[in-house]
Scaffold this active site. Sequence first.
Site, PDB file in Angstrom:
ATOM      1  N   ASP A  31      59.851  66.392  18.687  1.00  0.00           N
ATOM      2  CA  ASP A  31      59.783  67.473  17.698  1.00  0.00           C
ATOM      3  C   ASP A  31      61.209  67.886  17.345  1.00  0.00           C
ATOM      4  O   ASP A  31      62.061  68.047  18.221  1.00  0.00           O
ATOM      5  CB  ASP A  31      59.001  68.665  18.263  1.00  0.00           C
ATOM      6  CG  ASP A  31      58.604  69.641  17.177  1.00  0.00           C
ATOM      7  OD1 ASP A  31      57.392  69.778  16.915  1.00  0.00           O
ATOM      8  OD2 ASP A  31      59.511  70.281  16.578  1.00  0.00           O
ATOM      9  N   ILE A  32      61.449  68.064  16.064  1.00  0.00           N
ATOM     10  CA  ILE A  32      62.804  68.365  15.584  1.00  0.00           C
ATOM     11  C   ILE A  32      63.255  69.777  15.989  1.00  0.00           C
ATOM     12  O   ILE A  32      64.450  70.050  16.064  1.00  0.00           O
ATOM     13  CB  ILE A  32      62.862  68.145  14.051  1.00  0.00           C
ATOM     14  CG1 ILE A  32      64.270  67.845  13.592  1.00  0.00           C
ATOM     15  CG2 ILE A  32      62.245  69.287  13.278  1.00  0.00           C
ATOM     16  CD1 ILE A  32      64.353  67.293  12.170  1.00  0.00           C
ATOM     17  N   GLU A  94      51.537  73.756  10.336  1.00  0.00           N
ATOM     18  CA  GLU A  94      52.375  73.680   9.135  1.00  0.00           C
ATOM     19  C   GLU A  94      52.257  72.327   8.445  1.00  0.00           C
ATOM     20  O   GLU A  94      52.377  72.239   7.229  1.00  0.00           O
ATOM     21  CB  GLU A  94      53.846  73.912   9.509  1.00  0.00           C
ATOM     22  CG  GLU A  94      54.140  75.359   9.844  1.00  0.00           C
ATOM     23  CD  GLU A  94      55.505  75.547  10.480  1.00  0.00           C
ATOM     24  OE1 GLU A  94      56.328  74.615  10.381  1.00  0.00           O
ATOM     25  OE2 GLU A  94      55.712  76.611  11.074  1.00  0.00           O
ATOM     26  N   VAL A  95      52.099  71.278   9.241  1.00  0.00           N
ATOM     27  CA  VAL A  95      52.032  69.927   8.658  1.00  0.00           C
ATOM     28  C   VAL A  95      50.562  69.479   8.644  1.00  0.00           C
ATOM     29  O   VAL A  95      49.929  69.367   9.697  1.00  0.00           O
ATOM     30  CB  VAL A  95      52.879  68.929   9.484  1.00  0.00           C
ATOM     31  CG1 VAL A  95      52.802  67.535   8.880  1.00  0.00           C
ATOM     32  CG2 VAL A  95      54.335  69.399   9.574  1.00  0.00           C
ATOM     33  N   HIS A  99      48.056  66.335  14.613  1.00  0.00           N
ATOM     34  CA  HIS A  99      49.054  65.987  15.634  1.00  0.00           C
ATOM     35  C   HIS A  99      48.805  66.780  16.901  1.00  0.00           C
ATOM     36  O   HIS A  99      48.342  67.916  16.869  1.00  0.00           O
ATOM     37  CB  HIS A  99      50.481  66.219  15.124  1.00  0.00           C
ATOM     38  CG  HIS A  99      50.713  67.577  14.539  1.00  0.00           C
ATOM     39  ND1 HIS A  99      50.340  67.906  13.255  1.00  0.00           N
ATOM     40  CD2 HIS A  99      51.276  68.688  15.066  1.00  0.00           C
ATOM     41  CE1 HIS A  99      50.661  69.170  13.018  1.00  0.00           C
ATOM     42  NE2 HIS A  99      51.226  69.673  14.103  1.00  0.00           N
ATOM     43  N   HIS A 101      50.631  68.417  20.072  1.00  0.00           N
ATOM     44  CA  HIS A 101      51.904  68.852  20.665  1.00  0.00           C
ATOM     45  C   HIS A 101      51.867  68.576  22.165  1.00  0.00           C
ATOM     46  O   HIS A 101      50.882  68.916  22.842  1.00  0.00           O
ATOM     47  CB  HIS A 101      52.111  70.363  20.475  1.00  0.00           C
ATOM     48  CG  HIS A 101      52.408  70.781  19.080  1.00  0.00           C
ATOM     49  ND1 HIS A 101      53.689  70.942  18.603  1.00  0.00           N
ATOM     50  CD2 HIS A 101      51.588  71.080  18.045  1.00  0.00           C
ATOM     51  CE1 HIS A 101      53.640  71.337  17.341  1.00  0.00           C
ATOM     52  NE2 HIS A 101      52.382  71.429  16.968  1.00  0.00           N
TER      53      HIS A 101
HETATM   54  P1  AMP Z   1      52.549  72.416  13.389  1.00  0.00           P
HETATM   55  O1  AMP Z   1      53.179  73.755  13.224  1.00  0.00           O
HETATM   56  O2  AMP Z   1      51.498  72.340  14.456  1.00  0.00           O
HETATM   57  O3  AMP Z   1      52.099  71.827  12.067  1.00  0.00           O
HETATM   58  O4  AMP Z   1      53.696  71.476  13.953  1.00  0.00           O
HETATM   59  C1  AMP Z   1      54.546  70.733  13.141  1.00  0.00           C
HETATM   60  C2  AMP Z   1      55.723  70.393  13.988  1.00  0.00           C
HETATM   61  O5  AMP Z   1      56.432  69.360  13.346  1.00  0.00           O
HETATM   62  C3  AMP Z   1      56.706  71.553  14.204  1.00  0.00           C
HETATM   63  O6  AMP Z   1      56.822  71.832  15.605  1.00  0.00           O
HETATM   64  C4  AMP Z   1      58.004  71.026  13.591  1.00  0.00           C
HETATM   65  O7  AMP Z   1      59.146  71.410  14.344  1.00  0.00           O
HETATM   66  C5  AMP Z   1      57.787  69.528  13.618  1.00  0.00           C
HETATM   67  N1  AMP Z   1      58.521  68.777  12.607  1.00  0.00           N
HETATM   68  C6  AMP Z   1      58.603  69.045  11.283  1.00  0.00           C
HETATM   69  N2  AMP Z   1      59.353  68.110  10.656  1.00  0.00           N
HETATM   70  C7  AMP Z   1      59.734  67.226  11.604  1.00  0.00           C
HETATM   71  C8  AMP Z   1      60.516  66.036  11.594  1.00  0.00           C
HETATM   72  N3  AMP Z   1      61.059  65.556  10.484  1.00  0.00           N
HETATM   73  N4  AMP Z   1      60.713  65.388  12.775  1.00  0.00           N
HETATM   74  C9  AMP Z   1      60.177  65.856  13.924  1.00  0.00           C
HETATM   75  N5  AMP Z   1      59.408  66.976  13.992  1.00  0.00           N
HETATM   76  C10 AMP Z   1      59.199  67.650  12.848  1.00  0.00           C
END
Ligand code: AMP
Length: 109
Positions: A31-32, A94-95, A99, A101
């Site tokens: 995770d970034i 958010e995405v 996924h 975690h």
């Molecule tokens: P969620 O809030 O459950 O959708 O988690 C999305 C996660 O993706 C967050 O913890 C972000 O930090 C992570 N994230 C977003 N963009 C990237 C990226 N380019 N590379 C790695 N992790 C990412």
Amino acid sequence: MAERTIFHKIIDKEIPSTVVYEDDEVLAFKDIHPKAVTHLLFIPKHFVASIADVTSETAYIPGMLILKAQRFAKEKGIDGYKLTFHVGRKGGQEVPYLHLHFLSEQSLA
Ligand code: AMP
């Protein structure tokens, strides 16, 4: 067709990520914005937007992600971790690409 998300682009290697595990079904990467010493995301290569969209055809996917995460942890000697799915914007997702975690205070060997 749904818009391609950042995780589609990570799977297709259009944007960089730190991959820690990959096979035909799953990709795992760091995770970034880590919220633990080790913070990984396990994503299926078959697209599903969210746990809220899982159907009887795709119900195997969450279990598969958990199994891959469990095996990965064993291989790395990590024996304490948290596994979380965020579901929907109000659930912190958010995405819009399913996924898992993986968070641990143990570091990757
Ligand atoms: P969620 O809030 O459950 O959708 O988690 C999305 C996660 O993706 C967050 O913890 C972000 O930090 C992570 N994230 C977003 N963009 C990237 C990226 N380019 N590379 C790695 N992790 C990412």
